[in-house]
Design a protein around this motif. Structure first.
Motif, short mmCIF file in Angstrom:
data_model
loop_
_atom_site.label_atom_id
_atom_site.label_comp_id
_atom_site.label_asym_id
_atom_site.label_seq_id
_atom_site.Cartn_x
_atom_site.Cartn_y
_atom_site.Cartn_z
N ALA A 30 -56.71 54.56 -17.56
CA ALA A 30 -56.25 55.94 -17.78
C ALA A 30 -55.89 56.61 -16.47
N LYS A 31 -56.70 56.39 -15.44
CA LYS A 31 -56.41 57.01 -14.14
C LYS A 31 -55.13 56.43 -13.54
N LEU A 32 -54.95 55.13 -13.68
CA LEU A 32 -53.74 54.49 -13.19
C LEU A 32 -52.51 55.05 -13.89
N LYS A 33 -52.60 55.20 -15.19
CA LYS A 33 -51.48 55.74 -15.97
C LYS A 33 -51.18 57.17 -15.54
N ALA A 34 -52.21 57.96 -15.30
CA ALA A 34 -52.03 59.37 -14.91
C ALA A 34 -51.42 59.51 -13.52
#
Length: 123
Positions: A30-34
């Motif tokens: 999720a952090k990578l996507k954000a």
């Protein structure tokens, strides 16, 4: 004379549970996507992209190689959530190896989430 007592062994840490590992990997994804953005879409020239990290204007204490390396390592540890609150993330395992006779490597430090490598540091 009596020789000094051997240091007490560290308490064994329980192995990370499947739910801890899954939660950790989901949070990293999720952090990578954000934070993902297309570098080639940025216009040429000097631009600033907010990465949520700040490196202040260099001061005399920032002379040499060590301060930048230390900042890079701290950012890596923070972004990957390797050691929240100064302790190894409960979803991760840590392995330190000191290879015998391997020229140039003093230690290999590997953070893993189950079978998934998260970060490896060769010293």
């Amino acid at each position: 004379e009596t020789p000094p007592a051997a240091p007490a062994a560290a308490a064994a840490r329980p192995a990370p549970s499947a739910s801890q590992r899954a939660s950790y990997l989901q949070a990293r994804e999720a952090k990578l996507k954000a934070c993902r953005f297309n570098l080639s879409a940025l216009p040429a020239g000097k631009r600033v992209h907010d990465t949520s990290r700040t490196i202040k204007k260099p001061t005399p204490a920032w002379a040499g190689f060590w301060p930048a390396l230390r900042e890079f390592m701290q950012n890596t540890i923070d972004h990957l959530d390797l050691a929240p609150r100064g302790r190894l993330n409960p979803a991760l395992s840590l392995r330190v190896e000191r290879p015998a006779g391997q020229r140039g490597t003093l230690a290999s430090i590997a953070f893993r989430c189950g079978d998934e490598p998260v970060c490896a540091i060769e010293v």
